[in-house]
Scaffold this active site. Sequence first.
Site, short mmCIF file in Angstrom:
data_model
loop_
_atom_site.label_atom_id
_atom_site.label_comp_id
_atom_site.label_asym_id
_atom_site.label_seq_id
_atom_site.Cartn_x
_atom_site.Cartn_y
_atom_site.Cartn_z
N ASP A 11 0.94 -1.20 -0.02
CA ASP A 11 0.04 0.06 0.08
C ASP A 11 0.83 1.27 0.01
OD1 ASP A 11 -2.40 1.71 0.40
OD2 ASP A 11 -1.65 1.89 2.53
N ASP A 13 -0.29 5.18 0.90
CA ASP A 13 -0.37 6.09 2.05
C ASP A 13 -0.38 5.64 3.16
OD1 ASP A 13 -0.95 9.07 0.64
OD2 ASP A 13 -1.75 7.25 -0.72
N ASP A 173 -1.28 -1.05 5.99
CA ASP A 173 -1.54 -0.24 7.22
C ASP A 173 -3.01 -0.28 7.95
OD1 ASP A 173 -2.32 1.53 5.61
OD2 ASP A 173 -2.24 3.03 6.86
#
Length: 231
Positions: A11, A13, A173
Amino acid sequence: MTTTAPTLVFDLDGTLADTAHDLIATLNVLLAREGRPKVAPEAARSLVGAGARALIERGFALDGAPPPPEQVDPLVQDFLAHYEAHIADESRLFPGALTALDRFAAAGFRLAVCTNKPERLAKLLLEKLEAADRFAAICGRGTFPMHKPDPRTLLLTIEAAGGDPRRAVMVGDSKTDVDTAKNAGAPVVAVDFGYTDVPVSELGPDRIISHFDDLWDATHAILRAPAPGRT
């Protein structure tokens, strides 16, 4: 018969890059223009991670009133235009990320990005952060007809990188990332320093890391483990 090199899919961001300040700064430009109070960068954990539209809706809702539906699309376009011009004012790769990428690349891993950030902006950000050339594929919103947590997004990203989904690991995240990996039948490493208001320990990832220095051991532990149903 040769074995396909493992693929590591990240991922963006909150996982590879700390982008909260630039995202929140752009949101604050719109809030100020509409006479709304600004939000602090610390609000990123509960606001960032689901795309520009959700960020705008959540940011405006903090003042008690989300934007009228007819204003959302124009706000999104204004957000994206301003954000593109300021995409790397303060955004940086998280500590140890670049070193980790280079270590995995030197070991023969295929590297890819699977993000819900628009593909063009994802590539622009990684170019600004001098990391784009590490990846065999950078896939974002618009690359495919679907987006995370649809498992096809991850599977198609692995395919675009020339990898094998049976030898791939997702790194993310948030719940979106963990759900995407699980839906695709792929193991997932969660970082605990990203943008989620739910602790990643409650999301059921295969491993949790607190620094990119720990990713090597976490990934190899996963790859050495027998696949479900295999002895």
